[in-house]
Design a protein around this motif. Sequence first.
Motif, PDB file in Angstrom:
ATOM      1  N   VAL A 217      15.907  44.698  40.452  1.00  0.00           N
ATOM      2  CA  VAL A 217      16.082  45.401  39.177  1.00  0.00           C
ATOM      3  C   VAL A 217      16.151  44.384  38.054  1.00  0.00           C
ATOM      4  N   SER A 218      15.787  44.812  36.850  1.00  0.00           N
ATOM      5  CA  SER A 218      15.871  43.953  35.664  1.00  0.00           C
ATOM      6  C   SER A 218      16.975  44.480  34.757  1.00  0.00           C
ATOM      7  N   LEU A 219      17.942  43.607  34.449  1.00  0.00           N
ATOM      8  CA  LEU A 219      19.096  44.014  33.647  1.00  0.00           C
ATOM      9  C   LEU A 219      18.991  43.511  32.212  1.00  0.00           C
ATOM     10  N   ASN A 220      17.772  43.432  31.700  1.00  0.00           N
ATOM     11  CA  ASN A 220      17.549  42.893  30.354  1.00  0.00           C
ATOM     12  C   ASN A 220      18.300  43.657  29.269  1.00  0.00           C
ATOM     13  N   ALA A 221      18.591  44.934  29.507  1.00  0.00           N
ATOM     14  CA  ALA A 221      19.268  45.744  28.481  1.00  0.00           C
ATOM     15  C   ALA A 221      20.687  45.270  28.199  1.00  0.00           C
ATOM     16  N   LEU A 222      21.255  44.452  29.085  1.00  0.00           N
ATOM     17  CA  LEU A 222      22.607  43.951  28.884  1.00  0.00           C
ATOM     18  C   LEU A 222      22.671  42.784  27.906  1.00  0.00           C
ATOM     19  N   MET A 223      21.551  42.127  27.677  1.00  0.00           N
ATOM     20  CA  MET A 223      21.566  40.875  26.926  1.00  0.00           C
ATOM     21  C   MET A 223      21.835  41.077  25.441  1.00  0.00           C
ATOM     22  N   THR A 227      21.231  33.425  25.617  1.00  0.00           N
ATOM     23  CA  THR A 227      21.295  32.009  25.986  1.00  0.00           C
ATOM     24  C   THR A 227      22.453  31.682  26.924  1.00  0.00           C
ATOM     25  N   GLY A 228      23.266  32.659  27.267  1.00  0.00           N
ATOM     26  CA  GLY A 228      24.424  32.416  28.119  1.00  0.00           C
ATOM     27  C   GLY A 228      25.662  32.007  27.355  1.00  0.00           C
ATOM     28  N   MET A 229      25.576  31.959  26.026  1.00  0.00           N
ATOM     29  CA  MET A 229      26.694  31.496  25.204  1.00  0.00           C
ATOM     30  C   MET A 229      27.722  32.590  24.907  1.00  0.00           C
ATOM     31  N   CYS A 230      27.253  33.833  24.724  1.00  0.00           N
ATOM     32  CA  CYS A 230      28.174  34.881  24.272  1.00  0.00           C
ATOM     33  C   CYS A 230      28.934  35.545  25.418  1.00  0.00           C
ATOM     34  N   GLY A 231      28.357  35.544  26.607  1.00  0.00           N
ATOM     35  CA  GLY A 231      29.029  36.143  27.760  1.00  0.00           C
ATOM     36  C   GLY A 231      28.932  37.653  27.831  1.00  0.00           C
ATOM     37  N   ALA A 232      28.217  38.270  26.886  1.00  0.00           N
ATOM     38  CA  ALA A 232      28.148  39.732  26.853  1.00  0.00           C
ATOM     39  C   ALA A 232      27.377  40.305  28.033  1.00  0.00           C
ATOM     40  N   CYS A 233      26.491  39.505  28.640  1.00  0.00           N
ATOM     41  CA  CYS A 233      25.642  40.034  29.700  1.00  0.00           C
ATOM     42  C   CYS A 233      26.155  39.692  31.093  1.00  0.00           C
ATOM     43  N   ARG A 234      27.469  39.427  31.206  1.00  0.00           N
ATOM     44  CA  ARG A 234      28.037  39.161  32.527  1.00  0.00           C
ATOM     45  C   ARG A 234      27.808  40.357  33.440  1.00  0.00           C
ATOM     46  N   VAL A 237      27.210  40.471  40.858  1.00  0.00           N
ATOM     47  CA  VAL A 237      26.166  40.577  41.869  1.00  0.00           C
ATOM     48  C   VAL A 237      26.720  40.022  43.175  1.00  0.00           C
ATOM     49  N   ASP A 238      26.858  40.884  44.158  1.00  0.00           N
ATOM     50  CA  ASP A 238      27.429  40.490  45.452  1.00  0.00           C
ATOM     51  C   ASP A 238      28.819  39.873  45.264  1.00  0.00           C
ATOM     52  N   GLY A 239      29.579  40.428  44.320  1.00  0.00           N
ATOM     53  CA  GLY A 239      30.941  39.974  44.081  1.00  0.00           C
ATOM     54  C   GLY A 239      31.055  38.729  43.236  1.00  0.00           C
ATOM     55  N   LYS A 240      29.937  38.162  42.805  1.00  0.00           N
ATOM     56  CA  LYS A 240      29.956  36.962  41.978  1.00  0.00           C
ATOM     57  C   LYS A 240      29.591  37.322  40.538  1.00  0.00           C
ATOM     58  N   THR A 241      30.220  36.639  39.586  1.00  0.00           N
ATOM     59  CA  THR A 241      29.906  36.857  38.179  1.00  0.00           C
ATOM     60  C   THR A 241      28.719  35.996  37.782  1.00  0.00           C
ATOM     61  N   LEU A 242      27.664  36.640  37.320  1.00  0.00           N
ATOM     62  CA  LEU A 242      26.461  35.946  36.867  1.00  0.00           C
ATOM     63  C   LEU A 242      26.143  36.384  35.454  1.00  0.00           C
ATOM     64  N   PHE A 243      25.218  35.656  34.804  1.00  0.00           N
ATOM     65  CA  PHE A 243      24.798  35.982  33.451  1.00  0.00           C
ATOM     66  C   PHE A 243      23.345  36.438  33.483  1.00  0.00           C
ATOM     67  N   THR A 244      23.106  37.616  32.955  1.00  0.00           N
ATOM     68  CA  THR A 244      21.763  38.194  33.009  1.00  0.00           C
ATOM     69  C   THR A 244      20.718  37.273  32.394  1.00  0.00           C
ATOM     70  N   CYS A 245      21.027  36.656  31.251  1.00  0.00           N
ATOM     71  CA  CYS A 245      20.014  35.898  30.516  1.00  0.00           C
ATOM     72  C   CYS A 245      19.619  34.593  31.189  1.00  0.00           C
ATOM     73  N   VAL A 246      20.561  33.919  31.844  1.00  0.00           N
ATOM     74  CA  VAL A 246      20.232  32.624  32.449  1.00  0.00           C
ATOM     75  C   VAL A 246      20.067  32.698  33.966  1.00  0.00           C
ATOM     76  N   ASP A 247      20.738  33.630  34.611  1.00  0.00           N
ATOM     77  CA  ASP A 247      20.606  33.776  36.063  1.00  0.00           C
ATOM     78  C   ASP A 247      19.566  34.822  36.427  1.00  0.00           C
ATOM     79  N   GLY A 248      19.181  35.650  35.480  1.00  0.00           N
ATOM     80  CA  GLY A 248      18.226  36.732  35.698  1.00  0.00           C
ATOM     81  C   GLY A 248      17.014  36.567  34.804  1.00  0.00           C
ATOM     82  N   PRO A 249      16.485  37.670  34.264  1.00  0.00           N
ATOM     83  CA  PRO A 249      17.123  38.994  34.196  1.00  0.00           C
ATOM     84  C   PRO A 249      16.974  39.858  35.445  1.00  0.00           C
ATOM     85  N   GLU A 250      16.283  39.367  36.500  1.00  0.00           N
ATOM     86  CA  GLU A 250      16.079  40.188  37.687  1.00  0.00           C
ATOM     87  C   GLU A 250      17.067  39.805  38.787  1.00  0.00           C
TER      88      GLU A 250
END
Length: 286
Positions: A217-223, A227-234, A237-250
């Motif tokens: 899935v693509s979670l681009n709508a969360l961004m 750039t990973g600076m604001c943290g809004a797209c946390r 995933v599998d119990g781990k906190t990731l950032f959609t913009c830098v770890d994803g968006p897929e």
Amino acid sequence: MFKIVEKRALADNIYLLRIEAPRVAQSALPGQFVIVRVDETGERVPLTIADYDKADGTVTIVIQTIGVSTRKLCTLEVGDSIADFAGPLGNPSEFVHLSAEELRSRRYLFVAGGVGTAPVYPQVKWLSEHGCKADVIIGAKTASMLIYTSEMEAVAENLYIATDDGSAGFKGMVTAKIKDLIDNEHKSYDECVAIGPMIMMKFVTLTTREYSLPTTVSLNALMVDGTGMCGACRVSVDGKTLFTCVDGPEFDGHKVDFDEAMRRQAMYRRQEGEATEKHNHHCNCF
């Protein structure tokens, strides 16, 4: 400045813009996104790439007019310019790293909903160009809200339309069409890719889990910042906190905490409403 060379209305409040951005076009791959800023005082808006042409140096984006920034963007016309068009950002789709032999042996099912249909297109197009077959389901509430159907038909092995009201294609949700393809048409897939509203992707993953079908899935709508600076797209995933913009968006859809993602998506709804009200108070454009 980045010039608009094409503008088209695709559906109510949904527009296609093709932008002159040679460097972005040269490096772009399916699954990536760009950061757009209308002017020097504008908000940074992350938008998934809907197409790119390395030869003519253009990148296509598709925008739905939801907030102030997207509305301002959609008032621009051919010949106008955008202040910033940064990218490509994010990680490309995993399949771009597969060998030609691996690609030819795989069968993909894409499930697209609403504006999410646009970023599905470059993925299906890329696979088609590399000899990989893909079926596509495009879902919408009604026929007038369907976009990219002719473009998708040209690159998909099979295109299926699903509308909630039955005004075009299959009558019912995309999840029902997935079941229909697998149970009644005896289709078999190696992977499903779903891009669309968060609630749609959640129920697609619940459906594909029944068939043990790997789903991206693509979670681009969360961004927000992109750039990973604001943290809004946390996202969890599998119990781990990731950032959609830098770890994803897929991400692996079966491992995404969609309920948390949907709560996060609604975090700035009040601020967006206040910004729209303030903008409308000072401008009678909308």
